[in-house]
Write a protein that holds these residues in place. Structure first.
Motif, PDB file in Angstrom:
ATOM      1  N   TRP A 197      -4.223   7.199   3.296  1.00 41.73           N
ATOM      2  CA  TRP A 197      -2.919   7.177   3.773  1.00 41.73           C
ATOM      3  C   TRP A 197      -3.276   8.013   5.101  1.00 41.73           C
ATOM      4  N   GLU A 198      -4.088   9.073   5.431  1.00 44.73           N
ATOM      5  CA  GLU A 198      -4.126   9.862   6.306  1.00 44.73           C
ATOM      6  C   GLU A 198      -5.129   9.141   7.440  1.00 44.73           C
ATOM      7  N   ASP A 199      -5.382   8.055   7.130  1.00 46.70           N
ATOM      8  CA  ASP A 199      -6.302   7.183   8.009  1.00 46.70           C
ATOM      9  C   ASP A 199      -5.173   6.653   9.006  1.00 46.70           C
ATOM     10  N   ILE A 200      -5.279   6.841  10.358  1.00 47.88           N
ATOM     11  CA  ILE A 200      -4.543   6.265  11.287  1.00 47.88           C
ATOM     12  C   ILE A 200      -4.281   4.846  11.336  1.00 47.88           C
ATOM     13  N   LYS A 201      -5.436   4.037  10.939  1.00 43.25           N
ATOM     14  CA  LYS A 201      -5.377   2.703  10.857  1.00 43.25           C
ATOM     15  C   LYS A 201      -4.458   2.230   9.782  1.00 43.25           C
ATOM     16  N   THR A 202      -4.375   2.876   8.560  1.00 39.82           N
ATOM     17  CA  THR A 202      -3.553   2.693   7.307  1.00 39.82           C
ATOM     18  C   THR A 202      -2.121   2.932   7.915  1.00 39.82           C
ATOM     19  N   LYS A 203      -1.881   3.977   8.657  1.00 46.03           N
ATOM     20  CA  LYS A 203      -0.292   3.992   8.787  1.00 46.03           C
ATOM     21  C   LYS A 203       0.127   2.927   9.992  1.00 46.03           C
ATOM     22  N   TYR A 214      11.103  -4.506   5.671  1.00 42.40           N
ATOM     23  CA  TYR A 214      12.442  -3.543   5.998  1.00 42.40           C
ATOM     24  C   TYR A 214      12.710  -3.316   7.450  1.00 42.40           C
ATOM     25  N   PRO A 215      13.217  -4.529   7.968  1.00 41.99           N
ATOM     26  CA  PRO A 215      13.242  -4.449   9.509  1.00 41.99           C
ATOM     27  C   PRO A 215      14.650  -3.560   9.822  1.00 41.99           C
ATOM     28  N   ASP A 216      15.697  -3.177   8.749  1.00 43.96           N
ATOM     29  CA  ASP A 216      16.439  -2.391   9.190  1.00 43.96           C
ATOM     30  C   ASP A 216      16.293  -1.079   9.023  1.00 43.96           C
ATOM     31  N   LYS A 217      14.972  -0.691   8.553  1.00 47.27           N
ATOM     32  CA  LYS A 217      14.608   0.911   8.299  1.00 47.27           C
ATOM     33  C   LYS A 217      14.152   1.440   9.449  1.00 47.27           C
ATOM     34  N   ASP A 218      14.256   2.751   9.631  1.00 48.89           N
ATOM     35  CA  ASP A 218      13.461   3.413  10.692  1.00 48.89           C
ATOM     36  C   ASP A 218      12.132   3.648  10.276  1.00 48.89           C
ATOM     37  N   VAL A 219      11.275   2.962  10.749  1.00 46.35           N
ATOM     38  CA  VAL A 219       9.883   3.162  10.309  1.00 46.35           C
ATOM     39  C   VAL A 219       9.124   4.645  10.507  1.00 46.35           C
ATOM     40  N   VAL A 220       9.788   5.162  11.374  1.00 47.55           N
ATOM     41  CA  VAL A 220       8.993   6.489  12.038  1.00 47.55           C
ATOM     42  C   VAL A 220       9.826   7.527  10.850  1.00 47.55           C
ATOM     43  N   GLN A 221      10.886   7.354  10.552  1.00 44.72           N
ATOM     44  CA  GLN A 221      11.713   8.305   9.693  1.00 44.72           C
ATOM     45  C   GLN A 221      10.892   8.067   8.292  1.00 44.72           C
ATOM     46  N   VAL A 222      10.797   6.912   8.064  1.00 48.08           N
ATOM     47  CA  VAL A 222      10.188   6.592   6.450  1.00 48.08           C
ATOM     48  C   VAL A 222       8.812   7.229   6.428  1.00 48.08           C
ATOM     49  N   MET A 223       8.064   7.036   7.468  1.00 45.97           N
ATOM     50  CA  MET A 223       6.645   7.764   7.514  1.00 45.97           C
ATOM     51  C   MET A 223       6.600   9.169   7.732  1.00 45.97           C
ATOM     52  N   THR A 224       7.736   9.837   8.243  1.00 43.88           N
ATOM     53  CA  THR A 224       7.745  11.160   8.562  1.00 43.88           C
ATOM     54  C   THR A 224       8.181  11.735   6.860  1.00 43.88           C
ATOM     55  N   GLU A 225       9.275  11.022   6.497  1.00 46.01           N
ATOM     56  CA  GLU A 225       9.442  11.672   5.082  1.00 46.01           C
ATOM     57  C   GLU A 225       8.252  11.650   4.073  1.00 46.01           C
ATOM     58  N   ILE A 226       7.416  10.528   4.260  1.00 46.66           N
ATOM     59  CA  ILE A 226       6.207  10.497   3.224  1.00 46.66           C
ATOM     60  C   ILE A 226       5.163  11.621   3.894  1.00 46.66           C
ATOM     61  N   ASP A 227       5.230  11.769   5.139  1.00 43.14           N
ATOM     62  CA  ASP A 227       4.094  13.291   5.397  1.00 43.14           C
ATOM     63  C   ASP A 227       4.761  14.402   4.857  1.00 43.14           C
ATOM     64  N   TRP A 229       6.645  15.059   2.269  1.00 41.17           N
ATOM     65  CA  TRP A 229       6.662  14.935   0.894  1.00 41.17           C
ATOM     66  C   TRP A 229       5.135  15.232   0.363  1.00 41.17           C
ATOM     67  N   LEU A 230       4.230  14.726   1.246  1.00 46.20           N
ATOM     68  CA  LEU A 230       2.902  15.287   1.018  1.00 46.20           C
ATOM     69  C   LEU A 230       2.516  16.497   1.258  1.00 46.20           C
ATOM     70  N   ASN A 231       3.041  16.980   2.276  1.00 42.91           N
ATOM     71  CA  ASN A 231       2.824  18.422   2.742  1.00 42.91           C
ATOM     72  C   ASN A 231       3.369  19.325   1.696  1.00 42.91           C
ATOM     73  N   GLN A 232       4.503  19.105   1.104  1.00 44.15           N
ATOM     74  CA  GLN A 232       4.963  19.808   0.062  1.00 44.15           C
ATOM     75  C   GLN A 232       4.034  19.610  -1.203  1.00 44.15           C
ATOM     76  N   LEU A 233       3.528  18.558  -1.364  1.00 38.56           N
ATOM     77  CA  LEU A 233       2.544  18.421  -2.572  1.00 38.56           C
ATOM     78  C   LEU A 233       1.320  19.313  -2.557  1.00 38.56           C
TER      79      LEU A 233
END
Length: 238
Positions: A197-203, A214-227, A229-233
């Motif tokens: 996941w931390e590979d920029i090509k994967t992102k 999921y065209p109606d979703k904010d991609v940046v927001q979703v990816m930010t939430e994943i990151d 969540w991972l920082n918390q982990l």
């Protein structure tokens, strides 16, 4: 003169422990040994534990079986080599253990539990307690993403759409992560590690998947939430 120490490792079957079943076959648990500066640590293979789960030995799209030990060893080698190369200048066994515990994790596996909890509450709130319990108890033997896919066929559209829509607010991003992983990996090695996941090509590929499915979703927001969540982990593992 500064001494340099070589990091070495190997995977092996720990014959000091009782044999366990790996998809119907008895075998000793797979372990990893890492040596540095004349000190050695031993630990159970994360991927042996992960892919030993019953849901990884299924008939999927006409394919029957599960990961082989050779597949698991290859996966171990990839993440261990990555961690060693990443930390070569400041390597220590303590640092390695922390990095391994973080980067080896499968995002789909660790987000699945939270998604199951979400579905349990969702169906309880909808007055379907038996379905809620069935989903929670049956997830041990089935891939939850596939269960949700079947729900699309079985449920009326408003109920299914609400299940998916609400998951973006009340559950980990399991559905987009698993859907993306499934399109980029081949059975039976269905996983998406933190390392990958931390590979920029994967992102970048994940962003393309989100825009398509999921065209109606904010991609940046979703990816930010994943990151986040991972920082918390990661912080929990310190």
């Amino acid at each position: 003169m500064t001494k340099t120490y070589k990091v070495s490792y190997k995977t092996y079957f720990n014959d000091r422990l009782k044999q366990v079943y790996f998809h119907g076959k008895l075998t000793h648990p797979l372990y990893v040994q890492v040596t540095f500066d004349r000190k050695t640590i031993f630990f159970k293979s994360y991927y042996f534990e992960l892919f030993s789960k019953p849901r990884y030995f299924l008939s999927v799209a006409g394919l029957t079986g599960g990961p082989s030990i050779e597949d698991i060893i290859k996966k171990e080698n990839e993440v261990i080599d990555f961690i060693i190369d990443k930390n070569l200048q400041d390597f220590s066994l303590d640092l390695f253990k922390k990095e391994y515990a973080f980067y080896s994790k499968d995002l789909c596996d660790i987000t699945e539990e939270g998604f199951i909890d979400y579905m349990y509450i969702f169906f309880q709130d909808k007055g379907m307690p038996d379905l809620a319990v069935t989903v929670r108890e049956g997830s041990t033997f089935r891939i939850v993403y596939n269960v949700v896919r079947d729900m699309k066929r079985a449920f009326n559209k408003p109920l299914y759409d609400e299940l998916v829509e609400n998951s973006f607010y009340y559950a980990p991003p399991y559905l987009p992560l698993y859907g993306f992983m499934q399109q980029t990996k081949k059975w039976p090695m269905l996983s998406l590690t933190v390392m990958e996941w931390e590979d920029i090509k994967t992102k970048a590929r994940f962003a393309e998947y989100m825009q398509k499915h999921y065209p109606d979703k904010d991609v940046v927001q979703v990816m930010t939430e994943i990151d986040k969540w991972l920082n918390q982990l990661r912080n929990e593992g310190k």
